[in-house]
Enzyme design. Sequence first.
Site, PDB file in Angstrom:
ATOM      1  N   SER A   1       0.566   0.778  -0.392  1.00 10.69           N
ATOM      2  CA  SER A   1      -0.148  -0.225   0.410  1.00 10.69           C
ATOM      3  C   SER A   1       0.560  -0.732   1.648  1.00 10.69           C
ATOM      4  CB  SER A   1      -0.502  -1.426  -0.453  1.00 10.69           C
ATOM      5  OG  SER A   1      -1.660  -1.142  -1.163  1.00 10.69           O
TER       6      SER A   1
ATOM      7  N   SER B   1      -3.611  -1.280   0.625  1.00  8.53           N
ATOM      8  CA  SER B   1      -4.327  -2.535   0.624  1.00  8.53           C
ATOM      9  C   SER B   1      -3.935  -3.480   1.765  1.00  8.53           C
ATOM     10  CB  SER B   1      -4.104  -3.261  -0.698  1.00  8.53           C
ATOM     11  OG  SER B   1      -2.747  -3.615  -0.861  1.00  8.53           O
TER      12      SER B   1
ATOM     13  N   LYS C   1       0.803 -11.480   4.264  1.00  8.99           N
ATOM     14  CA  LYS C   1      -0.304 -10.899   3.498  1.00  8.99           C
ATOM     15  C   LYS C   1      -0.809 -11.973   2.547  1.00  8.99           C
ATOM     16  CE  LYS C   1      -1.402  -6.915   0.521  1.00  8.99           C
ATOM     17  NZ  LYS C   1      -0.922  -5.664  -0.106  1.00  8.99           N
TER      18      LYS C   1
HETATM   19  N1  GLN Z   1      -4.285   2.411  -3.310  1.00  9.27           N
HETATM   20  C1  GLN Z   1      -3.456   2.157  -4.458  1.00  9.27           C
HETATM   21  C2  GLN Z   1      -4.224   1.372  -5.475  1.00  9.27           C
HETATM   22  O1  GLN Z   1      -5.335   1.078  -5.244  1.00  9.27           O
HETATM   23  C3  GLN Z   1      -2.203   1.434  -4.049  1.00  9.27           C
HETATM   24  C4  GLN Z   1      -2.453   0.033  -3.716  1.00  9.27           C
HETATM   25  C5  GLN Z   1      -1.190  -0.754  -3.485  1.00  9.27           C
HETATM   26  O2  GLN Z   1      -0.141  -0.191  -3.174  1.00  9.27           O
HETATM   27  N2  GLN Z   1      -1.270  -2.051  -3.689  1.00  9.27           N
HETATM   28  O3  GLN Z   1      -3.744   1.049  -6.498  1.00  9.27           O
END
Ligand code: GLN
Length: 483
Positions: free
Chosen positions: A174, A150, A75
Amino acid sequence: MHNKTITEIAHDLRTKKISSVELTQHYLDRIKQFSTLNSYITVTEEQALVQARVADERLKSKDAALLTGIPIAQKDIFCTEGIKTSCGSKMLDNFIAPYNATVVEKFNQSGAVMLGKLNMDEFAMGSSNETSFYGVAHNPWDAHAVAGGSSGGSAAAVAAQLAVAVTGTDTGGSIRQPASFCGITGLKPTYGRVSRYGMIAYASSLDQGGTMSRNAEDAAILLQTMAGFDEKDSTSAQKMVPNYSENLNQDLKGLKIGLPKEFFSEDLDSEIAATILNAVEEYKKLGAEIKEVSMPMLKYAIPAYYVIASAECSANLSRLDGVRYGYRCENPKDLDDLYTRSRGEAFGAEVKRRILMGTYALSAGYYDAYYIKAQKTRRLISEDFKKALNEVDVLMGPVAPSTAFGIGEKTSDPIQMYLADIYTIAINLAGLPAMSVPAGFVDNKPVGLQIIGNYFKEAQLLNVAHQYQQVTNWHQKIPEGFQ
Ligand code: GLN
C-alpha cells in the site's frame, strides 16, 4: 514555492524567504484548488495555521528541527487526537480519536504542520482507493486512472504537491504500489522499525508505517522522525536508529544487485520490464554488479497473504461492534441485532469479504488446512529472501505488473485486484524493507522500480535510491496542470 524538497524549504524558512504560515496557507489553497482529486478526507485548516504560527516562533529559536514548519499530511489510518480518524470507513466516519498515534506524536514534536488526513481504501484493504467510503482518489497523471491503494490519497497528494511529504502504511504493497502509480518515492521500512501504536490495525503481523515523498532524500528525513522503539508497541524493534541523511553519499561500486527471475516472467508487461531493466543499466554504470537469483516460493505469496491478512483482519475488526465507538445502527432490537446491523450497515463489500474469508480460515476444522499452511508458506518465502540476500545486497524488480489502471476497471473482479500486489506482498510476508522509486513512463503513466533491502538496512536502501536519483530525473517530473 511548492516545487521544493524538505531541505530546500527548511532553508527558505530559516532565511525568512517565506514563513510557515505563508507556506501552510499556500498548500491549503492548493488543496482547495485541486479538491477534485479527492486526496484528502479531512483538511485541518485551523489547526494547521495554529501549528504554523507556533513553528514560526520556534524557527526564531535555536531548537527548530528540520521539519519545523513543513506542511505534511497523515494517512487517515493514524489516530489524531481531537480530529476525525476514519480509516476510509463509514464505520469510523464519526470517530474522533482520543489520542495521537506515536508517528503523529513524533511529527508534532518535530514541529511539522499537519494539513489534514488523507484518503485511503477502507481499513487499508484494496489496491486502488476505490473501497474508500469517501470515494476514489484520482491519479494526477490521468484523472480517469486510480492513484493506487490503499494509500492512494497519500500518493496523489505528493504527486500533485498538496503536501510536501506524507505518511502511508503498507500491509501488502500500500505504500509502494500507489507510489509507483503516481510517480513518487515510497518507503516501507522493516517490520518493527516504525511504531504501530495508534495506527489502526489491519493485519498486525504485516502492517508497517512508512514514508511517501518526492525523493529519497526527503524519505530519509521522514524516516528519521518516525523510526525507533516505542514501549507502547511490543513489536517495535529495540534497535538503534542510524542517521539516514548522513549515509546518502556512499558510492555504489561493487554493490551486488539481485534480479529475481520470478519477477520478470511473461506476466509482466514488456514495456514495464524494459523500463526496469533500463534502471538496472543505470546502476551498472554506477558500478553495481548484477546477478540473477531465483525465489521459487514467491508464487505462493498471494494465496498465503490473503489467508493471513484476512485472518488477522477478522480478529482486529471484531472490536468494531457498534458498542464502544464508531457507527451504531438505529433502534436495535437486541444485542445481536445491534452487532449485525451496525457491522452490516457500516462495512463495505471488500471489508466484509475479508472478514468472512478470515473467519472461515480460522474456524475449527479449517485452521490447520488454511491458516497453519499459510504460515508455513510464509516461512518458506522468508527463507527464499534470506538466501537471496545472502548472495546480494539488494534485490530489484517491478513494483506492480501494470501502470495505474482505469477507475472501475478491476472493481468487479477481486482476484484481478489482488494480483496488482503480486510483486509487493511477499516482502511484507518476510518483513523486509523496500522502496518504490520513479524509473520512467509507459503510455504517459509513471512506473516504479522496486528496491528490496535486508532487515533494518533502510540506510543502505535510501542511499541506493538516492544515487539513482542523482543521475536520473524521473522523480522530478510533475503531472500536467500541477506545476
Ligand atoms: N492490496 C493489498 C490488500 O488489499 C495490500 C493493502 C495494504 O498494503 N494495506 O490487502
